[in-house]
Write a protein that holds these residues in place. Structure first.
Motif, mmCIF file in Angstrom:
data_model
loop_
_atom_site.group_PDB
_atom_site.id
_atom_site.type_symbol
_atom_site.label_atom_id
_atom_site.label_comp_id
_atom_site.label_asym_id
_atom_site.label_seq_id
_atom_site.Cartn_x
_atom_site.Cartn_y
_atom_site.Cartn_z
ATOM 1 N N CYS A 565 0.836 -1.207 0.000
ATOM 2 C CA CYS A 565 0.000 0.000 0.000
ATOM 3 C C CYS A 565 0.872 1.258 0.000
ATOM 4 O O CYS A 565 0.565 2.236 -0.690
ATOM 5 C CB CYS A 565 -0.933 0.007 1.210
ATOM 6 N N GLN A 566 1.953 1.227 0.763
ATOM 7 C CA GLN A 566 2.852 2.379 0.799
ATOM 8 C C GLN A 566 3.543 2.592 -0.547
ATOM 9 O O GLN A 566 3.701 3.733 -1.002
ATOM 10 C CB GLN A 566 3.873 2.190 1.918
ATOM 11 N N LYS A 567 3.944 1.489 -1.185
ATOM 12 C CA LYS A 567 4.570 1.615 -2.506
ATOM 13 C C LYS A 567 3.555 2.084 -3.552
ATOM 14 O O LYS A 567 3.912 2.817 -4.479
ATOM 15 C CB LYS A 567 5.204 0.285 -2.908
ATOM 16 N N TRP A 568 2.323 1.648 -3.394
ATOM 17 C CA TRP A 568 1.263 2.129 -4.297
ATOM 18 C C TRP A 568 1.099 3.639 -4.144
ATOM 19 O O TRP A 568 1.016 4.375 -5.128
ATOM 20 C CB TRP A 568 -0.029 1.386 -3.968
ATOM 21 N N LEU A 569 1.072 4.097 -2.895
ATOM 22 C CA LEU A 569 0.927 5.532 -2.647
ATOM 23 C C LEU A 569 2.093 6.310 -3.255
ATOM 24 O O LEU A 569 1.891 7.377 -3.845
ATOM 25 C CB LEU A 569 0.842 5.790 -1.140
ATOM 26 N N ASP A 570 3.310 5.785 -3.126
ATOM 27 C CA ASP A 570 4.488 6.477 -3.671
ATOM 28 C C ASP A 570 4.417 6.617 -5.185
ATOM 29 O O ASP A 570 4.956 7.575 -5.756
ATOM 30 C CB ASP A 570 5.765 5.714 -3.288
ATOM 31 N N ARG A 571 3.743 5.659 -5.847
ATOM 32 C CA ARG A 571 3.718 5.646 -7.318
ATOM 33 C C ARG A 571 2.428 6.219 -7.897
ATOM 34 O O ARG A 571 2.326 6.373 -9.114
ATOM 35 C CB ARG A 571 3.907 4.203 -7.813
ATOM 36 N N GLU A 572 1.440 6.510 -7.046
ATOM 37 C CA GLU A 572 0.166 7.026 -7.538
ATOM 38 C C GLU A 572 0.346 8.444 -8.091
ATOM 39 O O GLU A 572 0.916 9.320 -7.442
ATOM 40 C CB GLU A 572 -0.877 7.039 -6.417
ATOM 41 N N THR A 573 -0.128 8.658 -9.319
ATOM 42 C CA THR A 573 0.024 9.961 -9.977
ATOM 43 C C THR A 573 -1.227 10.814 -9.890
ATOM 44 O O THR A 573 -1.174 12.002 -10.187
ATOM 45 C CB THR A 573 0.380 9.744 -11.460
ATOM 46 N N ASN A 575 -3.683 12.654 -7.689
ATOM 47 C CA ASN A 575 -3.789 13.166 -6.324
ATOM 48 C C ASN A 575 -5.158 12.907 -5.705
ATOM 49 O O ASN A 575 -5.280 12.862 -4.479
ATOM 50 C CB ASN A 575 -3.489 14.662 -6.285
ATOM 51 N N ALA A 576 -6.188 12.739 -6.530
ATOM 52 C CA ALA A 576 -7.530 12.511 -5.996
ATOM 53 C C ALA A 576 -7.633 11.166 -5.288
ATOM 54 O O ALA A 576 -8.490 10.975 -4.422
ATOM 55 C CB ALA A 576 -8.559 12.582 -7.122
ATOM 56 N N TYR A 577 -6.772 10.206 -5.671
ATOM 57 C CA TYR A 577 -6.841 8.870 -5.081
ATOM 58 C C TYR A 577 -5.986 8.740 -3.829
ATOM 59 O O TYR A 577 -6.138 7.798 -3.049
ATOM 60 C CB TYR A 577 -6.380 7.815 -6.088
ATOM 61 N N LYS A 578 -5.061 9.667 -3.629
ATOM 62 C CA LYS A 578 -4.089 9.512 -2.543
ATOM 63 C C LYS A 578 -4.705 9.515 -1.145
ATOM 64 O O LYS A 578 -4.280 8.741 -0.291
ATOM 65 C CB LYS A 578 -3.014 10.585 -2.667
ATOM 66 N N PRO A 579 -5.714 10.363 -0.851
ATOM 67 C CA PRO A 579 -6.296 10.310 0.497
ATOM 68 C C PRO A 579 -6.889 8.957 0.848
ATOM 69 O O PRO A 579 -6.748 8.490 1.985
ATOM 70 C CB PRO A 579 -7.381 11.408 0.447
ATOM 71 N N ALA A 580 -7.541 8.312 -0.109
ATOM 72 C CA ALA A 580 -8.136 7.000 0.165
ATOM 73 C C ALA A 580 -7.054 5.951 0.426
ATOM 74 O O ALA A 580 -7.211 5.082 1.292
ATOM 75 C CB ALA A 580 -9.017 6.572 -1.010
ATOM 76 N N ILE A 581 -5.950 6.032 -0.326
ATOM 77 C CA ILE A 581 -4.848 5.090 -0.104
ATOM 78 C C ILE A 581 -4.238 5.326 1.278
ATOM 79 O O ILE A 581 -3.950 4.374 2.017
ATOM 80 C CB ILE A 581 -3.777 5.239 -1.196
ATOM 81 N N GLN A 582 -4.051 6.586 1.635
ATOM 82 C CA GLN A 582 -3.487 6.905 2.944
ATOM 83 C C GLN A 582 -4.409 6.430 4.063
ATOM 84 O O GLN A 582 -3.947 5.938 5.095
ATOM 85 C CB GLN A 582 -3.261 8.416 3.059
ATOM 86 N N GLN A 583 -5.715 6.547 3.859
ATOM 87 C CA GLN A 583 -6.666 6.072 4.858
ATOM 88 C C GLN A 583 -6.540 4.561 5.051
ATOM 89 O O GLN A 583 -6.574 4.065 6.171
ATOM 90 C CB GLN A 583 -8.091 6.424 4.439
ATOM 91 N N SER A 584 -6.368 3.839 3.953
ATOM 92 C CA SER A 584 -6.175 2.390 4.045
ATOM 93 C C SER A 584 -4.898 2.061 4.803
ATOM 94 O O SER A 584 -4.855 1.148 5.634
ATOM 95 C CB SER A 584 -6.148 1.779 2.646
ATOM 96 N N ILE A 585 -3.828 2.816 4.541
ATOM 97 C CA ILE A 585 -2.559 2.609 5.247
ATOM 98 C C ILE A 585 -2.737 2.855 6.739
ATOM 99 O O ILE A 585 -2.257 2.075 7.584
ATOM 100 C CB ILE A 585 -1.476 3.535 4.664
#
Length: 594
Positions: A565-573, A575-585
């Motif tokens: 999940c952290q690597k996914w967040l680092d590679r996500e381009t 920005n609209a999806y990043k808060p949801a990924i961070q919430q999962s982390i």
């Protein structure tokens, strides 16, 4: 001014003026407020002032404590909002907010300000000492149709009726209480009833004789219509809003007090009278022929194998019928509570167990569906689409989820198309191809549009057209017949890596496709293997990490899920999806830290 009233299980009361914006509570030295009982964690909770002026709101945050915190009897995770009239429980301590208490009741504690000394809750108050533990705003009234009632059904105060007209109600012996039950067995401030979302919850305020509901002792319990509440030696019947009940002398039900000779005499007298009536009736109506036994019990009395509590027979059939009504109304919390009560009386009741499981499942489905609706309302199309795509079938919310899915499908596809175009503009052709592949897998027409744009972008790449570097163009023949024609030039050093990269890209796409097929089959282990291989071929791609994050989280392998999940967040381009990924982390980290 706001003050925090702290009371322990022995009636000790401490008053702390809330002057600082942040206060920590725990057993360890260094906290602003130290609560010394062992069921309080070293760093248990934090209070943060949220409101200004007349907005008396405090945010209570659980600092990953062992026993957690409760708000008005319900355990909460993370943070909760506390207002005057609310009761927060930390271990054996009850905490309440007081606004502008009466002059003179300020306690012996210094104000918490700057580097003020730590407050330790140690001052003692007797049961008859004045207390301002629970302040209720007079404007916090319930509408008439949402008010319940308490009716006394014991002979000492039989027939007294008390309306439950506020959202927070204190019951006790003395006049400062909202409901006054003037009996010597009742504590000064005996119990509190809190009304939230139509539910009436009774909380024992560390009373001398406790609170019992249907014969069972409770510190906190949510009431069901018809419940019998014992406060000391007084019994009261709870009448829910909209329910009809009229007290009659036949309803009298006294609390049995051990060692009471008066009660013993009363019971013996009643028994003798009943025995005389039974004997007289027998000789008056004695039949001439044997009477078949009553399968339901003698003379209409309930069979001895019926479930009972200390306060009498438990009507399990009524509880199950009430639970089914709550299910039909999608009142899942009420249904769980009623079925729990039925299972307490008959632990092997399959109907009650099935009803409780359904209520728990649908409660989780409702929470999930509400989150997905919120994501759609906030234009988080990818998160909403993925969640609705996997929403469980068979739920009462499934048809609504399918309708919502149909509405957001075009929004999701359009947003993904725009994301793919953004990747092309950034020069990330491989990323755009991944987006196109996902759209094609789900059958969206936007995949064809993006495929053409990806192909056009690849065609615009600069190519090396030098004849010497291009083996497909033959070298020109020499005009001098005496000079031998040079052999074709071998592939250049730059050409070999290009061919190798194309092969790796093809293999990568094949692995991603195989992973998708495995997921469709439900074989998560095989899918994980395909994505792990794809990740090694293309470490910079986010797709394998995205899929592995979901797979390992579903399998309960939280450490590996967190890594991906952290690597996914680092590679996500996007920005609209990043808060949801961070919430999962954050959720995974919270689970790992438990």
């Amino acid at each position: 001014m706001l003050r925090l009233i702290i009371e322990d299980d022995e009636g000790k009361t401490t008053v702390v003026p809330l002057i600082r914006d942040e206060i920590t509570i725990g057993r360890k030295e260094g906290n602003t407020i130290r609560l010394t009982e062992r069921n309080v964690s070293r760093r248990h909770a934090r209070l943060v002032r949220a409101g200004e002026g007349t907005d008396h709101t405090i945010i209570v945050e659980d600092l990953d404590s062992y026993n957690g915190i409760k708000l008005n009897g319900d355990k909460v995770a993370g943070k909760c909002t506390m207002r005057p009239g609310d009761l927060v429980q930390i271990g054996d301590y009850s905490l309440a907010l007081q606004v502008d208490p009466p002059t003179g009741h300020t306690g012996d504690q210094p104000a918490v300000k700057g580097d003020a000394p730590t407050i330790v809750a140690t001052s003692r108050a007797s049961d008859d000492a004045p207390t301002a533990l629970h302040h209720v705003d007079d404007t916090d009234m319930l509408p008439a149709d949402l008010r319940g009632r308490l009716v006394v059904v014991s002979s000492n105060l039989g027939g007294q009726t008390h309306e439950l007209g506020r959202r927070e109600i204190i019951l006790g012996r003395t006049d400062e209480n909202d409901v006054v039950v003037n009996h010597r067995s009742i504590s000064r401030n005996h119990a509190k009833i809190v009304v939230r979302d139509g539910q009436f919850t009774i909380i024992d305020l560390a009373s001398s004789n406790g609170v019992r509901v249907n014969g069972e002792p409770f510190g906190t319990v949510t009431l069901v219509n018809g419940d019998i509440i014992e406060l000391g030696h007084v019994k009261l019947r709870f009448v829910a809003p909209g329910e009809h009940y009229v007290f009659t002398p036949a309803d009298i039900d006294d609390v049995e007090v051990p060692g009471s000779s008066g009660n013993t005499f009363r019971l013996v007298a009643i028994a003798l009278v009943l025995a005389g009536i039974a004997i007289g009736t027998f000789f008056l109506v004695r039949p001439n022929k044997p009477v078949a036994p009553d399968p339901k019990g003698i003379a209409g009395v309930q069979s001895s194998n019926a479930p009972v509590s200390d306060s009498g027979p438990v009507d399990v059939a009524r509880l199950i019928a009430e639970g089914e009504t709550h299910l039909s109304q999608e009142a899942w919390t009420d249904a769980q509570r009623v079925f729990d009560r039925a299972l307490q009386a008959t632990p092997n009741n399959e109907q009650a167990r099935a009803g409780r499981e359904r209520a728990a499942t649908e409660s989780a489905n409702q929470h999930n569906f509400d989150d997905l609706r919120r994501q759609a309302a906030e234009s988080q199309w990818a998160d909403a689409y993925m969640g609705l795509e996997k929403f469980p079938t068979g739920s009462v919310y499934s048809p609504r989820a399918q309708e919502l899915l149909k509405k957001i499908e075009p929004e999701f596809a359009s947003s993904e198309l725009q994301r793919g175009r953004g990747l092309i503009e950034d020069g990330d052709i491989a990323g755009a191809r991944e987006v196109q592949h996902d759209l094609a897998t789900r059958g969206f027409s936007e995949a064809d549009k993006l495929a053409k744009e990806v192909k056009a972008a690849e065609a615009r790449k600069p190519k090396d057209l030098a004849v010497a570097a291009n083996p497909s163009v033959p070298a020109p023949a020499s005009r001098n017949p005496d000079v031998a024609t040079a052999p074709p030039a071998p592939p250049s050093a730059a050409e070999e890596p290009r061919r190798g990269k194309e092969d790796r890209e093809k293999e990568y796409e094949a692995l991603i496709n195989d992973g998708v097929k495995a997921m469709v089959r439900g074989d998560r282990d095989a899918a994980a293997e395909f994505y792990e291989k794809a990740m090694r071929l293309n470490p910079d791609s986010k797709v394998p990490h995205q899929r592995l994050c979901t797979i390992y989280k579903g399998k309960g392998n939280l450490e590996r899920a967190l890594k991906h999940c952290q690597k996914w967040l680092d590679r996500e381009t996007n920005n609209a999806y990043k808060p949801a990924i961070q919430q999962s982390i954050d959720q995974i980290k919270a689970e790992l830290n438990k």
